[in-house]
Structure formats: structure tokens, C-alpha cells
Design a protein around this motif. Structure first.
Motif, short mmCIF file in Angstrom:
data_model
loop_
_atom_site.label_atom_id
_atom_site.label_comp_id
_atom_site.label_asym_id
_atom_site.label_seq_id
_atom_site.Cartn_x
_atom_site.Cartn_y
_atom_site.Cartn_z
N UNK A 212 5.87 18.23 -20.54
CA UNK A 212 6.20 18.05 -21.96
C UNK A 212 6.43 19.39 -22.65
N UNK A 213 5.61 20.39 -22.29
CA UNK A 213 5.79 21.72 -22.89
C UNK A 213 7.16 22.28 -22.56
N UNK A 214 7.64 22.05 -21.34
CA UNK A 214 8.98 22.52 -20.98
C UNK A 214 10.05 21.70 -21.70
N UNK A 215 9.83 20.39 -21.81
CA UNK A 215 10.80 19.55 -22.52
C UNK A 215 10.93 19.98 -23.97
N UNK A 216 9.82 20.38 -24.58
CA UNK A 216 9.85 20.85 -25.98
C UNK A 216 10.70 22.10 -26.13
N UNK A 217 10.88 22.83 -25.03
CA UNK A 217 11.72 24.03 -25.05
C UNK A 217 13.14 23.71 -24.57
N UNK A 218 13.45 22.44 -24.35
CA UNK A 218 14.79 22.05 -23.93
C UNK A 218 15.03 22.17 -22.44
N UNK A 219 13.95 22.17 -21.65
CA UNK A 219 14.08 22.31 -20.19
C UNK A 219 13.67 21.00 -19.54
#
Length: 405
Positions: A212-219
Motif C-alpha cells: 500500500x505504501x508503494x501504491x500511494x507513491x504510484x508504484x
């Protein structure tokens, strides 16, 4: 949606028919490997034509492979080619030696990268190691298979990696799940912005909070299950429901310590038969726990799905992407006569793996053992000295305290 090839969408009937023809042929090829010729000596041609029949064969364990390699180096008689016919020879902790070839996508990870959306126009920032172990080459081979370029970054030197990523414009991260966070945090400190839009990861647990932390950065992050011995075993598709088994391996879930398949949905040890003609491992026990996920993936791929990595069937544990084995802990103790017992503890600090090495010894200076820990376990960790007789008398030398909920 496009698939890597037509194999991914076969019907159950077509898959069973293919297996009935492929399994006998694969086992005949496997007999060219001396060790497998001995294991399969009593198996008649055409006798093994199904998953059920395959379950009648003995399980090959990594310990047996290691012993065979010591007697007949470097591959223990498990390859159909001599060592000099392979382009690469790798050494993994143990030590275990694995062959590698550069023809085609020998480890088959291209299927995973394609499912993750990697292809022409991408530049893969490959943070897997190129030194001794094969992970770096496995992902580089996969990138070639899908038409992507590769920055062979390897491990460590984070600031230099960020400088290269920014200057080159790498678009896809490849590496262990937690090292991407290290890179992103360091880039923030440097005032730089990485252009990663996808991450393809393996070699460690991808915790939901980290994804989720990566998704929040668009990854967008996808993971695969692969080993140095077997190549790709299973991979995540865009459906994000379990891991889909690769088309060139046969996966069984068996009761730990046996070769008996467990009922669908029950947790057991992952046993893999690879159809690789150069390195044809048959019913190879990975030591990993998983379970079959019923039904087919909503993405349209029809092969078996497994729930992913659910721990270890034995004490061997993966920490920071590297296996730590009981024999390595024994080697650590053997280096220092004053150490009576040791226990390696795997834990988490936030989203990062951490390793603590508990040593029973009357010594008082933990620093004197740090070099031996790195040399034998191939990882850096905190060394903690405990009083002789204080560790539990339960035979456990590796303890995994991480939660995978």
C-alpha cells in the motif's frame, strides 16, 4: 488483456492431455542425469502420466542435493550436461551450486514480468545480486524476454543507485520488497524523484502495508515465487488473487516430511517438478509452506493457484532475501569453542526484516562475533550474548517471529 502465450489459458482437459504426454518424455530426458537415472531406475517408460502417478515417486530434498554435490561436484549428478556446458555456475548459501544458461529465458521469469506489465519501453532497475547467486541474472534474462532494457544495479550503494535511476530514467524496480523503501526514503532525503511506476519483487515477504505504501507513491507492485534451483514457480497476476503456477513446472502441496499430497486448501510443503531439460529436478522439496487456492484466477489464466509463501516446513528461513540454514548456524558455533549454542531470530522492524543472533557464551564482547556471523550466515545482524543454558532446550536454532497476516 494479452497473455504471454496460449499455454496460460488452456482448458483443464487440454492441460491434462499435455501432462500425460509431457511427463513421460520429461522423465526420459531426466534419466540422462546420473543421479536421476538412479532415482528413476524402477520407473517404467510411460508409467508416470498424471499428477497422481507423479506422487508415487520419492521426494528429493535440498539436503540430499547438497550431499550429492559434495560427493560429485559441482551439481551432484542432477544435470544432463557437464558443468562446462553451462554459461554460468552459481553458489548459493549452503553452499549449493546451481547451473545457468543464457539461451532464451532459461529461468522463465519473463512470464512474470509480462503479467506485471513490463515490456518494450521499460528500463528495469535490477537490484538483485549478480555476485555468486543467480537472482540478478534471472531477472535480466526475464527483461530480455519481454523486450525491456536493464540497469544491472546489484545490491547496496543506495546513493549511487538513485543517481543512476534518476539520470537513466529507470521505470521498473526489481529487487527484494523492502529495499525499494530504502531507495525511496533515500531519494526523498536527496531531493530526487524516482520514476518507478511498477515494482517486480521476490526474495522476501511483501507485506500488505508495504504494498500500500508503494501504491500511494504510484508504484504498482507484483511478486513472484522463484528459487535458484527451479526458476519461476508461481507469480502474481493483475487479479491479485494468489500466485499462478508457471506453465513449465508441476507443483504439489504435500504433508511436511512426506511426499503425500494434502487435500486442496490444506497447508503443506511445496514440492516442484521442473521440466527443464538441462536441470530436471523431480519432486524437489522447497521447504516452503503454501496451499492450493481453489478455482481459477479472474484474470483468465487457468493454471493452479497457490496462496503464496506461508512460512517454512523446516527451520531454514529466508531473511532479507537470503536463506539461513541450520548447517550455517552450526558452522558459526563451530568457529568459537566458547559458544555452546546459538539461535538466529528473524523479526520485523516496521516493514524491514531484521536478524538477531543469540549466542550462549561467557564472553562479554559481542563485536568479536560480527565477522563470523557475516561470514557464515552471509547477512549482517545484531549479535546478542546470553548466559550459558539460557536458550530454550527445544532443538531450534532458527526462529521466525514475523507475522504474515
Amino acid at each position: 488483456m494479452t497473455f504471454y502465450d496460449e499455454l496460460e489459458t488452456r482448458s483443464a482437459e487440454a492441460r491434462a492431455s499435455w501432462l500425460a504426454a509431457e511427463l513421460p518424455a520429461a522423465l526420459m530426458r531426466a534419466r540422462q542425469a546420473p543421479a536421476l537415472a538412479e532415482i528413476l531406475a524402477d520407473v517404467g517408460p510411460g508409467q508416470i502420466t498424471s499428477r497422481e502417478a507423479l506422487a508415487s515417486l520419492p521426494v528429493i530434498r535440498k539436503s540430499a542435493l547438497s550431499e550429492a554435490q559434495q560427493k560429485t561436484p559441482p551439481f551432484g549428478g542432477f544435470t544432463t550436461r557437464p558443468a562446462h556446458d553451462f554459461e554460468n555456475i552459481f553458489q548459493s548459501p549452503g553452499p549449493i551450486y546451481e547451473p545457468g544458461r543464457r539461451d532464451g529465458d532459461w529461468w522463465r521469469l519473463g512470464r512474470f514480468l509480462h503479467a506485471a506489465g513490463v515490456g518494450p519501453g521499460d528500463i528495469l532497475h535490477n537490484c538483485f545480486g549478480y555476485h555468486l547467486t543467480p537472482a540478478g541474472m534471472m531477472f535480466e534474462s526475464a527483461a530480455r524476454a519481454v523486450g525491456a532494457a536493464t540497469l544491472p544495479a546489484g545490491t547496496g550503494q543506495t546513493e549511487l543507485q538513485i543517481r543512476a535511476a534518476v539520470d537513466i530514467g529507470t521505470t521498473v524496480y526489481a529487487g527484494t520488497p523492502d529495499y525499494l523503501k530504502v531507495m525511496l526514503d533515500k531519494a526523498d532525503q536527496m531531493g530526487e524523484r524516482l520514476r518507478f511506476t511498477r515494482a517486480v519483487v521476490s526474495g522476501g515477504a511483501l507485506f500488505p502495508s508495504l504494498r500500500q505504501a508503494y501504491a500511494d507513491r504510484g508504484i504498482a507492485t507484483a511478486q513472484c515465487y522463484a528459487t535458484a534451483d527451479l526458476g519461476l514457480i508461481a507469480y502474481e497476476s493483475p487479479a491479485m488473487e494468489g500466485l499462478i503456477v508457471d506453465e513449465r513446472v508441476i507443483v504439489e502441496i504435500v504433508r511436511p516430511g512426506t511426499g503425500d499430497p494434502v487435500p486442496e486448501g490444506e497447508v503443506g510443503e511445496v514440492v516442484v517438478t521442473t521440466l527443464n531439460p538441462d536441470y530436471p529436478l523431480v519432486r524437489f522439496a522447497t521447504g516452503d509452506l503454501s496451499a492450493v487456492l481453489p478455482g481459477e484466477s479472474p484474470c483468465g489464466r487457468t493454471n493452479m493457484r497457490i496462496k503464496g509463501w506461508m512460512g517454512r516446513a523446516d527451520q531454514t528461513t529466508k531473511i532479507k532475501g537470503m536463506f539461513v540454514r541450520p548447517e550455517q548456524v552450526a558452522a558459526l558455533v563451530a568457529r568459537h569453542p566458547e559458544i555452546s549454542r546459538a539461535r538466529v531470530v528473524a523479526d520485523r522492524s516496521g516493514d524491514m526484516d531484521v536478524m538477531t543472533v543469540l549466542l550462549e557464551t561467557p564472553a562479554e564482547d559481542a563485536a568479536q562475533y560480527e565477522g563470523t556471523v557475516l561470514d557464515t550466515l552471509k547477512l549482517r545482524g545484531r549479535v546478542e550474548l546470553v548466559a550459558p543454558g539460557s536458550l530454550p532446550n527445544d532443538g531450534k536454532v532458527i526462529e521466525d517471529r514475523r507475522s504474515y497476516d
